[in-house]
Scaffold this motif. Structure first.
Motif, PDB file in Angstrom:
ATOM      1  N   GLY A  69       0.809  -1.213   0.000  1.00  0.00           N
ATOM      2  CA  GLY A  69       0.000   0.000   0.000  1.00  0.00           C
ATOM      3  C   GLY A  69       0.838   1.256   0.000  1.00  0.00           C
ATOM      4  O   GLY A  69       0.317   2.349  -0.212  1.00  0.00           O
ATOM      5  N   GLY A  70       2.144   1.120   0.266  1.00  0.00           N
ATOM      6  CA  GLY A  70       3.031   2.260   0.204  1.00  0.00           C
ATOM      7  C   GLY A  70       3.338   2.880   1.552  1.00  0.00           C
ATOM      8  O   GLY A  70       2.926   2.381   2.604  1.00  0.00           O
ATOM      9  N   GLU A  71       4.083   3.969   1.507  1.00  0.00           N
ATOM     10  CA  GLU A  71       4.528   4.630   2.729  1.00  0.00           C
ATOM     11  C   GLU A  71       3.453   5.528   3.336  1.00  0.00           C
ATOM     12  O   GLU A  71       3.601   5.990   4.465  1.00  0.00           O
ATOM     13  CB  GLU A  71       5.781   5.463   2.440  1.00  0.00           C
ATOM     14  N   GLU A  72       2.390   5.773   2.614  1.00  0.00           N
ATOM     15  CA  GLU A  72       1.258   6.536   3.150  1.00  0.00           C
ATOM     16  C   GLU A  72      -0.030   5.860   2.720  1.00  0.00           C
ATOM     17  O   GLU A  72      -0.227   5.567   1.535  1.00  0.00           O
ATOM     18  CB  GLU A  72       1.274   7.987   2.654  1.00  0.00           C
ATOM     19  N   ILE A  73      -0.868   5.569   3.714  1.00  0.00           N
ATOM     20  CA  ILE A  73      -2.159   4.947   3.401  1.00  0.00           C
ATOM     21  C   ILE A  73      -3.256   5.649   4.196  1.00  0.00           C
ATOM     22  O   ILE A  73      -3.004   6.263   5.235  1.00  0.00           O
ATOM     23  CB  ILE A  73      -2.172   3.434   3.734  1.00  0.00           C
ATOM     24  N   GLU A  74      -4.476   5.551   3.685  1.00  0.00           N
ATOM     25  CA  GLU A  74      -5.635   6.090   4.398  1.00  0.00           C
ATOM     26  C   GLU A  74      -6.416   4.931   5.006  1.00  0.00           C
ATOM     27  O   GLU A  74      -6.499   3.847   4.414  1.00  0.00           O
ATOM     28  CB  GLU A  74      -6.524   6.886   3.440  1.00  0.00           C
ATOM     29  N   TRP A  75      -6.950   5.196   6.201  1.00  0.00           N
ATOM     30  CA  TRP A  75      -7.697   4.144   6.899  1.00  0.00           C
ATOM     31  C   TRP A  75      -8.981   4.733   7.460  1.00  0.00           C
ATOM     32  O   TRP A  75      -8.968   5.817   8.054  1.00  0.00           O
ATOM     33  CB  TRP A  75      -6.857   3.555   8.036  1.00  0.00           C
ATOM     34  N   LEU A  76     -10.072   4.025   7.268  1.00  0.00           N
ATOM     35  CA  LEU A  76     -11.363   4.526   7.720  1.00  0.00           C
ATOM     36  C   LEU A  76     -11.486   4.469   9.233  1.00  0.00           C
ATOM     37  O   LEU A  76     -11.105   3.487   9.874  1.00  0.00           O
ATOM     38  CB  LEU A  76     -12.507   3.728   7.088  1.00  0.00           C
ATOM     39  N   LEU A  77     -11.982   5.529   9.802  1.00  0.00           N
ATOM     40  CA  LEU A  77     -12.225   5.628  11.233  1.00  0.00           C
ATOM     41  C   LEU A  77     -13.045   4.437  11.726  1.00  0.00           C
ATOM     42  O   LEU A  77     -14.000   4.000  11.062  1.00  0.00           O
ATOM     43  CB  LEU A  77     -12.985   6.929  11.518  1.00  0.00           C
ATOM     44  N   ALA A  78     -12.668   3.918  12.883  1.00  0.00           N
ATOM     45  CA  ALA A  78     -13.384   2.830  13.565  1.00  0.00           C
ATOM     46  C   ALA A  78     -13.312   1.501  12.828  1.00  0.00           C
ATOM     47  O   ALA A  78     -14.012   0.566  13.183  1.00  0.00           O
ATOM     48  CB  ALA A  78     -14.838   3.212  13.813  1.00  0.00           C
ATOM     49  N   THR A  79     -12.476   1.422  11.800  1.00  0.00           N
ATOM     50  CA  THR A  79     -12.284   0.152  11.096  1.00  0.00           C
ATOM     51  C   THR A  79     -11.043  -0.526  11.661  1.00  0.00           C
ATOM     52  O   THR A  79      -9.968   0.089  11.721  1.00  0.00           O
ATOM     53  CB  THR A  79     -12.085   0.382   9.594  1.00  0.00           C
ATOM     54  N   PRO A  80     -11.149  -1.780  12.114  1.00  0.00           N
ATOM     55  CA  PRO A  80      -9.983  -2.473  12.689  1.00  0.00           C
ATOM     56  C   PRO A  80      -8.779  -2.377  11.752  1.00  0.00           C
ATOM     57  O   PRO A  80      -8.888  -2.666  10.557  1.00  0.00           O
ATOM     58  CB  PRO A  80     -10.473  -3.915  12.856  1.00  0.00           C
ATOM     59  N   PHE A  81      -7.659  -1.942  12.297  1.00  0.00           N
ATOM     60  CA  PHE A  81      -6.465  -1.738  11.473  1.00  0.00           C
ATOM     61  C   PHE A  81      -5.686  -3.038  11.316  1.00  0.00           C
ATOM     62  O   PHE A  81      -5.324  -3.690  12.289  1.00  0.00           O
ATOM     63  CB  PHE A  81      -5.558  -0.678  12.098  1.00  0.00           C
ATOM     64  N   THR A  82      -5.439  -3.404  10.089  1.00  0.00           N
ATOM     65  CA  THR A  82      -4.625  -4.581   9.787  1.00  0.00           C
ATOM     66  C   THR A  82      -3.454  -4.129   8.930  1.00  0.00           C
ATOM     67  O   THR A  82      -3.636  -3.691   7.800  1.00  0.00           O
ATOM     68  CB  THR A  82      -5.442  -5.651   9.047  1.00  0.00           C
ATOM     69  N   ASP A  83      -2.285  -4.225   9.502  1.00  0.00           N
ATOM     70  CA  ASP A  83      -1.079  -3.796   8.808  1.00  0.00           C
ATOM     71  C   ASP A  83      -0.622  -4.903   7.861  1.00  0.00           C
ATOM     72  O   ASP A  83      -0.719  -6.089   8.189  1.00  0.00           O
ATOM     73  CB  ASP A  83       0.025  -3.483   9.820  1.00  0.00           C
ATOM     74  N   SER A  84      -0.131  -4.516   6.727  1.00  0.00           N
ATOM     75  CA  SER A  84       0.312  -5.501   5.742  1.00  0.00           C
ATOM     76  C   SER A  84       1.709  -5.126   5.256  1.00  0.00           C
ATOM     77  O   SER A  84       1.919  -4.072   4.670  1.00  0.00           O
ATOM     78  CB  SER A  84      -0.662  -5.559   4.563  1.00  0.00           C
ATOM     79  N   PHE A  85       2.658  -6.003   5.518  1.00  0.00           N
ATOM     80  CA  PHE A  85       4.050  -5.764   5.135  1.00  0.00           C
ATOM     81  C   PHE A  85       4.774  -7.101   5.097  1.00  0.00           C
ATOM     82  O   PHE A  85       4.265  -8.127   5.559  1.00  0.00           O
ATOM     83  CB  PHE A  85       4.733  -4.833   6.141  1.00  0.00           C
ATOM     84  N   SER A  86       5.958  -7.087   4.546  1.00  0.00           N
ATOM     85  CA  SER A  86       6.788  -8.295   4.514  1.00  0.00           C
ATOM     86  C   SER A  86       8.254  -7.878   4.567  1.00  0.00           C
ATOM     87  O   SER A  86       8.606  -6.739   4.252  1.00  0.00           O
ATOM     88  CB  SER A  86       6.516  -9.121   3.259  1.00  0.00           C
TER      89      SER A  86
END
Length: 477
Positions: free
Chosen positions: A198-215
């Protein structure tokens, strides 16, 4: 009387004696010389072994001339030789030593054997700053083998690789063998790579459980995603920008860092409406039923807790179900809490300790007993609220008052009126922090209807965090 004749007679006697001695000595010399002996003795072993190509150091021999009877005529001196040893020639060689004195001659011979018992000399070449990547084959840096007799025997070197070393063995024509080892310089100087999906900057919707994705991958270790350490967090219940820092280290201590900014946004900033349901004074016997109602609609709320009614295990249960837990007061006794700054903080630390015991962490949010605008504190300490507000903020805590009152603190005990009070006030604003008490059964009865109304009418229900917008009253003391 000694006459002239007598003197002559004495002289003749002396002369006779001297002549007799001379004759006797001459006789001894002539006879002794005929039987004198000259001999050569080897000073060390008669048979000597020397190494091929070495420098020949002649140990020498001693010559001795022995004269019978007249020992003062004996002579000892170094025997002479014109022979030498060619150490570049394998095999036996002879060295003859001779000694001559007064016509006497003597000789002795030493046997010298030139042998090759030394193996070739192996020299390992090394390249500056050279290394081999783990799990790859070592590329030879170079070597040479020189033998004193055979010369360059590099081509005859047997090279064997064993795990982390290379063994070199060289054998000359006489069977002499030399072995040296090289430690393979395994190293990894390439840092791992971190990929942020998703890159170095991503947008995330308020109150949505955050799931980080990286490797994370490494050229030697392979997939090392499980070694990534993350610093920072994302508060999904508060609009804002959150920085996450990622760091991973491979087996050879090469480190890689990466950063990502998460922008927590609402679905539509101009239309989004937020409701923060907060509950004071509990936990109590009604709290578990309230938690079940919140779970039914997947709504998260905030509990400003006390130890007033007991039920400490419910503090941990609130936390485990994903709700925010904040400090309220340990025993809710105004006359003690507001008697002094020290008394307030003692009470604060008591309830904070209970929260940490039940949740495993301290909290950063709190609500003053009676709110920051309370005037009851004047009875016990003039100006204490002004001081405490400053102290709370200086210590890094965030305090929350409220802008919606349910009326359950004495205004009503009717659940329908509680529901009506809340709905009427939240309709008037876009951000509502609702004051409720989970120690009131009628309030718990009212909450489900409040939740249903909010969900049907486009409100987002969130728990408070230290990043949430606050509602501060006017401080009156």
């Amino acid at each position: 009387m000694n006459t002239g004749e007598g003197k002559k007679k004495d002289l003749y006697i002396v002369i006779g004696i001297v002549l007799a001695i001379i004759v006797l000595l001459a006789t001894f010399f002539v006879v002794g010389k005929s039987v004198a002996v000259a001999e050569v003795s080897i000073s060390e072993d008669e048979k000597v072994t020397v190494e091929y190509g070495s420098s020949w150091q002649d140990p020498g021999a001693e010559g001795k001339y022995t004269f019978p009877v007249l020992s003062f005529l004996d002579v000892e001196q170094k025997a002479e030789t014109s022979d030498s040893v060619d150490t570049k020639k394998i095999g036996e060689q002879k060295i003859t030593y001779s000694f001559d004195h007064w016509g006497k001659h003597s000789e002795a011979t030493r046997s010298v054997t030139v042998v090759d018992t030394t193996g070739p000399e192996i020299t390992l070449e090394t390249k500056t700053d050279y290394y081999t990547k783990p799990n790859t084959e070592y590329e030879e840096e170079g070597f040479k083998a020189i033998d004193a007799h055979d010369g360059d025997v590099t081509e005859k070197v047997v090279r064997t690789v064993e795990k982390d070393k290379v063994i070199y063995t060289a054998t000359d024509s006489f069977g002499n063998q030399t072995t040296v080892e090289r430690k393979i310089p395994y190293d990894d100087r390439v840092a791992p790579e971190i990929t942020l999906e998703g890159g170095e900057e991503i947008e995330w919707l308020l109150a949505t459980p955050f799931t980080d994705s990286f490797s994370a991958t490494d050229d030697v270790d392979g997939d090392i995603t499980d070694r990534v350490k993350i610093t920072g967090s994302v508060d999904i219940y508060a609009i804002g920008d959150y920085k996450l820092e990622y760091e991973v280290t491979d087996s050879y201590n090469n480190k890689t860092k990466a950063e990502r900014t998460v922008h927590v946004i609402s679905k539509n900033d101009s239309e989004e409406k937020y409701v923060y349901l907060t509950f004071d004074d509990g936990p109590y016997k009604y709290t578990e039923r309230l938690l079940d109602i919140l779970d039914k609609y997947d709504v998260k709320a905030t509990f400003f807790v006390t130890a007033w009614y007991g039920y400490p295990e419910m503090i941990g249960e609130e936390f485990r179900r994903g709700h925010s837990v904040g400090v309220h007061t340990y025993h809710h006794k105004y006359d003690d809490i507001y008697s002094s700054d020290e008394a307030f903080w003692a009470d604060f630390e008591n309830i904070q300790a209970l929260i940490e015991e039940q949740t495993g962490q301290r909290t950063k949010i709190m609500r003053f007993p009676g709110g920051s605008s309370n005037e009851i504190s004047k009875k016990y300490n003039d100006g204490i609220m002004t001081r405490l507000v400053e102290q709370v903020e200086a210590k890094g805590y965030t305090y929350f008052d409220w802008n919606v009152e349910s009326g359950d603190a004495g205004g009503t005990s009717d659940s329908k009126i509680v529901t009506q009070n809340i709905i009427e006030q939240i309709e008037e604003r876009s951000h509502s922090i609702v004051l409720c008490h989970d120690v009131k059964e009628y309030t718990v009865d009212a909450i489900e209807d409040v939740i249903v109304f909010c969900l049907k009418n486009g409100y987002t229900l969130l728990p408070l965090t230290e990043n949430s917008p606050t509602a501060h009253h006017r401080v009156n003391n």
